[in-house]
Design a protein around this motif. Sequence first.
Motif, PDB file in Angstrom:
ATOM      1  N   VAL A 189      58.552  55.223 -38.378  1.00 13.59           N
ATOM      2  CA  VAL A 189      59.809  54.767 -37.804  1.00 13.59           C
ATOM      3  C   VAL A 189      60.933  55.521 -38.486  1.00 13.59           C
ATOM      4  N   LYS A 190      61.894  56.026 -37.708  1.00 20.18           N
ATOM      5  CA  LYS A 190      63.055  56.710 -38.276  1.00 20.18           C
ATOM      6  C   LYS A 190      64.240  55.770 -38.203  1.00 20.18           C
ATOM      7  N   ALA A 191      65.006  55.709 -39.301  1.00 19.27           N
ATOM      8  CA  ALA A 191      66.179  54.849 -39.361  1.00 19.27           C
ATOM      9  C   ALA A 191      67.340  55.644 -39.939  1.00 19.27           C
ATOM     10  N   THR A 192      68.512  55.444 -39.388  1.00 16.90           N
ATOM     11  CA  THR A 192      69.716  56.093 -39.884  1.00 16.90           C
ATOM     12  C   THR A 192      70.352  55.196 -40.934  1.00 16.90           C
TER      13      THR A 192
END
Length: 56
Positions: free
Chosen positions: A18-21
């Motif tokens: 999962v990519k999160a900013t």
Amino acid sequence: MTTEEPGVVTMRTGCPEVKATVAMDGVHIPNQRPQIVEAKGLSRSRQDSLYEVVSP
């Protein structure tokens, strides 16, 4: 974080990643490492105090 995607972290919470900013829009993230801050160490009196109190 990578230089290709500054402000974005990749996490493994399960099978897919999962990519999160983590940075807000418009915030500059420097590409260089922060300056190293050297520790001052303990004074001689503090060293003696710790030796007498903690070491026994």
